[in-house]
Structure formats: structure tokens, C-alpha cells
Design an enzyme around this catalytic site. Structure first.
Site, PDB file in Angstrom:
ATOM      1  N   HIS A  84      51.443  23.760  21.244  1.00  0.00           N
ATOM      2  CA  HIS A  84      52.707  22.648  21.625  1.00  0.00           C
ATOM      3  C   HIS A  84      52.651  22.243  22.920  1.00  0.00           C
ATOM      4  O   HIS A  84      52.709  21.004  23.514  1.00  0.00           O
ATOM      5  CB  HIS A  84      54.127  23.284  21.215  1.00  0.00           C
ATOM      6  CG  HIS A  84      54.140  23.705  20.107  1.00  0.00           C
ATOM      7  ND1 HIS A  84      54.570  24.987  19.489  1.00  0.00           N
ATOM      8  CD2 HIS A  84      54.475  23.062  18.695  1.00  0.00           C
ATOM      9  CE1 HIS A  84      54.584  25.073  18.226  1.00  0.00           C
ATOM     10  NE2 HIS A  84      54.370  23.595  17.800  1.00  0.00           N
TER      11      HIS A  84
ATOM     12  N   ALA B 153      59.531  27.487  18.086  1.00  0.00           N
ATOM     13  CA  ALA B 153      58.863  28.567  18.224  1.00  0.00           C
ATOM     14  C   ALA B 153      57.628  28.208  18.842  1.00  0.00           C
ATOM     15  O   ALA B 153      56.233  28.096  18.498  1.00  0.00           O
ATOM     16  CB  ALA B 153      58.402  29.272  16.775  1.00  0.00           C
TER      17      ALA B 153
END
Ligand code: PAF
Length: 284
Positions: free
Chosen positions: A41, A36
Site C-alpha cells: 500500500h 491493514a
């Protein structure tokens, strides 16, 4: 069209590639995630560029770090979109093992972290969580044999637990923390933000707003306990169910009663409807 990362489903395939890269003199970074993926990230992959030539992102929703009442089955799984983001940022590899590859029949070893895992923050509300995190991160670090690994500061206690574990178990992978990526209004990016309804999303910014204001007030010399009490009241008045709002030493996670106990990190966890949000802020 950006080049897709190599996809490894098996530990042996990832190890073989890492060994090849290292034999060619290339350094390797591991970025463990549960998928996700969002800009937070991506910023971990970008941060890794300053330290390693190659980047591998692992995507594994680790069952052992979820309590039975938590969102393991509902946790967002967006593999194709994740791969597209990894291609965009030029990530070299994606390790996406099955639960059977990670925890084969007969698996029975626990990792029980101490120290920061018992700081009385997340562990008070998620008692087995850090044992699950330590277990899977220990495995990932051993599997990848990377030179360095990158974790977000948003999970501040988790980062402290992982640093402690890597040092205590003499792991050779260097652990790096990366500052939290925020939405334009200040909300810390999180895969769980997708659970927020529109009115909850509008309220969610309260956490970072109160954290920042509290950090500034403490820095200006206001008593820490008074600032913490006021911040807690403000968050509850906004409609959150507050788990904790705490001032801690950023290194030891011990309670911080004044600037002399610093460097101070303010940490908060609060629930809005069904979503639990965490965030933290440095007093600096
Ligand atoms: O922070 C996370 O996404 C997870 O806790 C981690 C470190 C990938 C372990 O499953």
C-alpha cells in the site's frame, strides 16, 4: 515525529479539503484500500507522487464485496498502525468512513460490471465480488473527485474491472496500476498473509516461484498449455487446493494459447489451509 494525515470520517469533509487543494492548483490522488496496510500500500502512495501533489488513502472494509462465507468480520483492522504508516510516507489525508456513511439507510443502487468481471477467473469462485468492488470504487471515485487513483496489480482482474468501469461510466479520475510489492522470498504482499501459519508461510512462496519459472519457460517458447498443466500439478503437489492457474491476454483477459495471443499474464488463485492467495506474473 512525522505529521499525521488529516482524517476524514465524512464525505463532505473530504470533498471540502479536495476542493481547497484543487482551488490552490494542487492535484490529488486517491488510493482506495481496506486498511491493514503493508509496504504494498505504501508503494501505491509513493507511486502517486509522480502524478499528484496530494494523496488521500481511503480505509474501508467494504461489506458488499465479501460473500457470507468469507472473512469480512475477521478481516484485519489495524487503524492506528495504518495511520502511523501513512504519516511515515507523508500521506496528506485518510478517508475512513463508517458503514453508515457509505451505505446509509435506503441505499439501493447496484453496479454490475461486465467484460473483465466475467473473465472466468476470480468471478468463478467469488460470483458477487466484483459487483461489490465496482460499487464501492465508483462511490469512492465520485466522493473524492481526485485527479487520479492507484490500485495494485496484485488484484489483476480487479484492476481490469475498475479500468473498464471508469471508462464505461465516463469517470474523470485517471486509473493507474502499480506493480506488486513482494516479500524478499517473492511472496506477493497481501493483508491476508497474516492468516498464514508458519509452515503455510514457508509454502506460500511456491506460487511466485512457479509463476516466474512458468513465465520464463513460455517466453523461451514452450507450449502454453503444457506449462500451465505442469504448473498446476506442481502447486497441487506442494499442498495447495488450486482454484485456477491460467494464461490470459493481459489487456482483454481472454485465454492465451500461445505467445501470439499475448501479452500474456499468468494468474493463479490457490488455497492453503484457510487462506486464499492470488498472484500473477507477466510473460515479458
Ligand atoms: O483491493 C482492495 O483493497 C479493495 O478491493 C478495494 C479496491 C479497496 C475496494 O474495497
Amino acid at each position: 515525529m512525522p505529521e499525521m494525515p488529516l482524517i476524514f470520517r465524512e464525505i463532505s469533509a473530504m470533498r471540502q479539503k479536495v476542493a481547497q487543494w484543487r482551488a490552490a492548483g494542487e492535484t490529488v490522488a486517491l488510493i482506495p484500500t481496506m486498511g491493514a496496510l503493508h509496504a504494498g500500500h505504501v508503494s501505491l502512495v509513493e507511486a502517486s507522487r509522480a502524478h499528484a501533489r496530494r494523496a488521500i488513502v481511503s480505509i474501508f472494509v467494504n461489506p458488499t464485496q465479501f460473500a457470507p462465507n468469507e472473512d469480512f468480520s475477521a478481516y484485519p483492522r489495524t487503524f492506528d498502525a495504518d495511520l502511523a504508516k501513512l504519516a511515515e510516507v507523508g500521506c496528506d489525508g485518510c478517508f475512513a468512513p463508517t458503514p453508515g456513511e457509505m451505505y446509509p439507510q435506503g441505499f439501493s443502487t447496484q453496479v454490475i460490471p461486465g467484460g473483465p468481471a466475467l473473465a472466468g477467473l476470480e468471478d468463478r469462485f467469488r460470483p458477487d465480488h466484483f459487483a461489490g468492488v465496482a460499487q464501492v470504487v465508483a462511490k469512492l471515485l465520485n466522493q473524492a473527485q481526485a485527479d487520479c487513483a492507484f490500485f495494485g496489480e496484485k488484484d489483476f482482474q480487479q484492476l481490469a474491472v475498475i479500468r473498464r468501469m471508469a471508462a464505461d461510466l465516463d469517470m474523470s479520475t485517471r486509473i493507474f496500476g502499480v506493480p506488486t510489492r513482494r516479500e524478499t522470498d517473492g511472496l506477493a504482499m497481501s493483508s491476508r498473509n497474516v492468516y498464514l501459519t508458519a509452515p503455510e508461510r514457508a509454502l506460500a512462496v511456491t506460487l511466485s516461484r512457479v509463476l516466474r519459472a512458468s513465465a520464463e519457460t513460455i517466453k523461451a517458447g514452450a507450449p502454453v498449455n503444457e506449462v500451465v498443466a505442469r504448473a498446476s500439478r506442481e502447486i497441487e503437489a506442494a499442498g495447495f487446493a488450486l482454484d485456477y492457474f491460467e494464461a490470459r491476454n493481459a489487456d482483454s483477459l481472454a485465454p492465451a494459447a500461445s505467445l501470439a495471443d499475448g501479452p500474456i499474464r499468468l494468474l493463479v488463485a490457490a488455497r492453503l489451509g484457510k487462506t486464499r492467495l492470488i498472484d500473477n506474473w507477466a510473460v515479458e
